[in-house]
Structures are given as C-alpha cells and as structure tokens.
Enzyme design. Structure first.
Site, short mmCIF file in Angstrom:
data_model
loop_
_atom_site.label_atom_id
_atom_site.label_comp_id
_atom_site.label_asym_id
_atom_site.label_seq_id
_atom_site.Cartn_x
_atom_site.Cartn_y
_atom_site.Cartn_z
N LYS A 104 0.81 -1.27 0.10
CA LYS A 104 0.20 0.04 -0.04
C LYS A 104 0.78 1.42 -0.09
O LYS A 104 2.13 1.10 0.33
CB LYS A 104 -0.88 -0.01 1.24
CG LYS A 104 -0.13 -0.06 2.62
CD LYS A 104 -1.05 -0.29 3.81
CE LYS A 104 -0.10 -0.41 5.00
NZ LYS A 104 -0.76 -1.22 6.34
N TYR B 166 17.33 29.45 7.63
CA TYR B 166 16.04 30.20 7.89
C TYR B 166 16.13 30.12 9.60
O TYR B 166 16.66 29.31 10.34
CB TYR B 166 14.92 29.62 7.50
CG TYR B 166 14.51 29.42 6.11
CD1 TYR B 166 14.57 30.81 5.46
CD2 TYR B 166 14.47 28.49 5.32
CE1 TYR B 166 14.10 31.04 4.43
CE2 TYR B 166 14.33 28.51 4.05
CZ TYR B 166 14.13 29.84 3.43
OH TYR B 166 13.73 29.96 2.01
C1 LIG Z 1 0.08 -2.14 6.78
C2 LIG Z 1 -0.58 -3.43 6.96
C3 LIG Z 1 0.26 -4.61 7.40
C4 LIG Z 1 1.87 -4.44 7.36
O1 LIG Z 1 2.35 -4.05 8.43
P1 LIG Z 1 3.89 -3.54 8.60
O2 LIG Z 1 4.07 -3.13 10.03
O3 LIG Z 1 4.31 -2.84 7.74
O4 LIG Z 1 4.61 -5.20 8.49
C5 LIG Z 1 -0.38 -5.76 7.66
N1 LIG Z 1 -1.74 -5.75 7.75
C6 LIG Z 1 -2.34 -4.66 7.62
C7 LIG Z 1 -3.84 -4.92 7.77
C8 LIG Z 1 -2.03 -3.62 7.24
O5 LIG Z 1 -2.58 -2.28 7.28
#
Ligand SMILES: *Cc1c(COP(=O)(O)O)cnc(C)c1O
Length: 359
Positions: free
Chosen positions: A35, A256
């Site tokens: 994602k 800055y």
């Molecule tokens: C993002 C997510 C993962 C992966 O989690 P990590 O901590 O990056 O391994 C797994 N399951 C769900 C439902 C997620 O939203």
C-alpha cells in the site's frame, strides 16, 4: 544535468527481505503489503521484484487496478475493502478480494444482485479497535457472509496494535482471542494475523498467511531492534550530491531562523534534498547524513529543496555523493532523530523524486 536527488530501489534487497519473511514463517503463504505506493518505493517496481509473493495487499481499488494493469496476476487484497455498491463492478472486472470489516459492507453485498462471486477477508477486531467485527458480532457477520451469493470463500484475519513492542502482553492476548473466536464461532477458514512484527517476534501468530510490510523494505518493525540484528537489508538509498561547499565564519548563522550558529570558522555543505522532497522538516541539527560515505550532521533548518551539513570532519567537494538514508545509514536511525518512524519517512518521499531500480 538533472537534479541529483534520487531514490535507488534495490531489487535484490527486496527479494532478500521477502526470503527472510519466508524463513521466519516457512509454513505460511505471503501477502506482500505494498500500500501507499509500496511504502513510497514505487508499487510497480516492488510488485515486480516480489513476483514470487503469493498475494499482494493494497489500501485502495485504484492501487489494485494499477497493479493489474502492470500485469500482476496474483490475488490482490483490499485492506479497507470496498466503499460503496459501485465498487463491486470493479472488484469483478479486476478480480479483487475485499476485506469485510463492517455490517454496512455486508448489507451492500446482500442487496447487490451479483452474478459473480469473490473471496473475502473477514476482519475480526481483537484489540486494535480500528476496523473489524467485535468478537460479539463475528458470529452474525460470518453467518450472513456465508449466505451471500457474492461470497466465494471466507478467510479470517485480525491486526495487532502493539506488536512493535515485544514486551507488550497485548499481542499474546490478541492471538489467543482470535483463535478462541474462530473456534467458538466454528469458522472454517484460512487465517492471517501477522504483520512484520508478528512474523519476526510472535511465531504463534504465523497461521496460514503472513502480511509483511515494513520488513520487506528493510526497516525494523520493532522499537528496540535494528535491521542488522534482524538480517534485513535496506531497499531504498536516498542519495543526492553536494551542490555547494563554502566557509562560514565563527558566529555567523546558517539557514532560516538563524538556528545554527557556527562555533568556529567551518566548511558548510549544501545538499539538494529538502522537505519538498519528503525529507522531514523537523529533523534537528545533528541528524546524520553520509557524505562520501563518511558520517556528517545536518545543521540548521531543513529548507524546501536543500539541507545544510557540517563538513568539519569530512573531506568533501561540490558534486560529491550524499546519502540521506540507506546502506550504512538506516532509515530507522534518521527517523529516531526526526521523532518519527521509517514508515513515514518512506511514504513521504515526494513524487518529484525519481525512483531508480538497482539490480
Ligand atoms: C500495513 C498493514 C500490514 C503491514 O504492516 P507492517 O507493520 O508494515 O508489516 C499488515 N496488515 C495490515 C492490515 C496492514 O494495514
């Protein structure tokens, strides 16, 4: 010449980290979580490098369509499921598997007259209290899903709230509650619990499918363990160059707000990378960078397109390479200085930064 900043993405490091997930949970199938544009690494590059994964998971239908159009044929799981009835046509057209986490979604499924059925992932809330059916609702949700013509096979899943801390007792509680609910309700399904922290820290959570995310990208899922101790390799080298090197006199300020005042006459380097590229603006003076492979420190405030670095301990000239994080400087370490987590550093890398595949 183009601006020197780029995110080099190592395909072999991605493959290595996937293998580490498989080694940790050899009996489980892998849902690679990609994602947020593959945690900022470029979803298509990541999906192709990880083409031996058994499935992929994304947050939105748009991301899933993007993967299908790039030729990805594995099952694709939508972690937030579908949002309204029109989405169901897209699930069909692109053969996607939604997470079902609310009665609202079940009502939509019941009312839609579909001529097509798909696998669903029924999410049970065991303590995260974000998405999912409460253990009380699970029996009804399971029964109703069973009755839906649109549902082919039901899988069951849950998600951990505190697995990043191996001392926290709530993960063992969540695992036990999930298993008990499956048993009490009489759910006959393949199951999935483990994110990266579950995979590496809680073997009881492995089940049929694991869901590695951050570990695939070579950052640690734990607050207390670095990637070296977990045998993970960094995937992203965020690299740029010095575009200016100059002497600034004692007592003069840099950048800055004049936040950094030179304690002596010193050489200051300017690096083409700033918060407009996703580098964290609140990274303080002292945040490490690698100049010519040597450690140096950020000084003064982060600008939109540039940062300034202390070159007192480095031999360096204009055009020399600078690494913001990657091989030799874990993103986890930079994140600690910037009071965030590597997940956010990666996701924030701006679209203007080219992602370049490295074999
Ligand atoms: C993002 C997510 C993962 C992966 O989690 P990590 O901590 O990056 O391994 C797994 N399951 C769900 C439902 C997620 O939203």
């Amino acid at each position: 010449m183009t601006r020197p900043l780029r995110a080099e993405i190592s395909l072999s490091a991605l493959q290595h980290n996937l293998q580490q997930a498989r080694n940790a949970a050899p009996e489980s199938k892998v849902i690679a979580v990609i994602k947020a544009n593959g945690y900022g690494h470029d979803m298509q590059i990541v999906a192709h490098a990880l083409n031996t994964a058994d499935a992929f998971a994304v947050a939105s239908i748009e991301e899933a369509i993007n993967l299908r159009e790039a030729g990805i044929h594995q099952p694709i799981i939508l972690l937030e499921g579908f949002f309204d009835v029109d989405d169901l046509l897209l699930l069909q057209a692109y053969s996607l598997q939604p997470v079902i986490h609310s009665m609202h979604q079940i009502e939509i499924l019941e009312e839609a007259s579909l001529t097509y059925a798909f696998d669903v992932w029924m999410k049970i809330d065991t303590g995260m209290h974000r998405l999912g059916f409460s253990t009380m609702e699970t029996k009804q949700a399971y029964a109703r899903l069973h009755e839906c013509d649109a549902v082919e096979t039901i899988h069951a899943m849950t998600h951990f709230a505190n697995a990043d801390d191996q001392e926290n007792l709530s993960t063992a509680y969540q695992i036990a509650l999930f298993k008990k609910t499956i048993e009490d309700v009489g759910i006959n399904a393949t199951t999935s619990l483990a994110n990266s922290a579950g995979i590496l820290g809680f073997p009881d959570s492995h089940a049929d499918w694991i869901r590695p995310g951050i570990m695939l990208y070579g950052a640690s899922p734990f607050v207390d363990d670095d990637i070296e101790s977990l045998s993970l390799k960094p995937v992203m080298n965020l690299v740029s160059e010095l575009i200016s090197v100059r002497e600034v006199m004692r007592g003069e300020s840099v950048g800055y707000g004049g936040e950094w005042i030179c304690p002596e006459k010193m050489r200051v380097g300017v690096v083409a990378c700033g918060y407009g590229d996703g580098y964290p603006r609140h990274a303080p003076s002292g945040t490490p960078v690698l100049v010519n492979g040597q450690r140096a420190s950020l000084i003064g405030r982060v600008s939109m397109d540039m940062i300034t670095v202390d070159l007192r301990d480095c031999e360096a000239n204009i055009g020399d390479p600078v690494m913001l994080w990657g091989d030799g400087l874990p993103a986890d370490e930079v994140a600690l200085h910037a009071e965030t987590i590597a997940y956010e550093l990666f996701c924030n890398i701006a679209p203007r930064v080219p992602r370049v595949e490295i074999k």
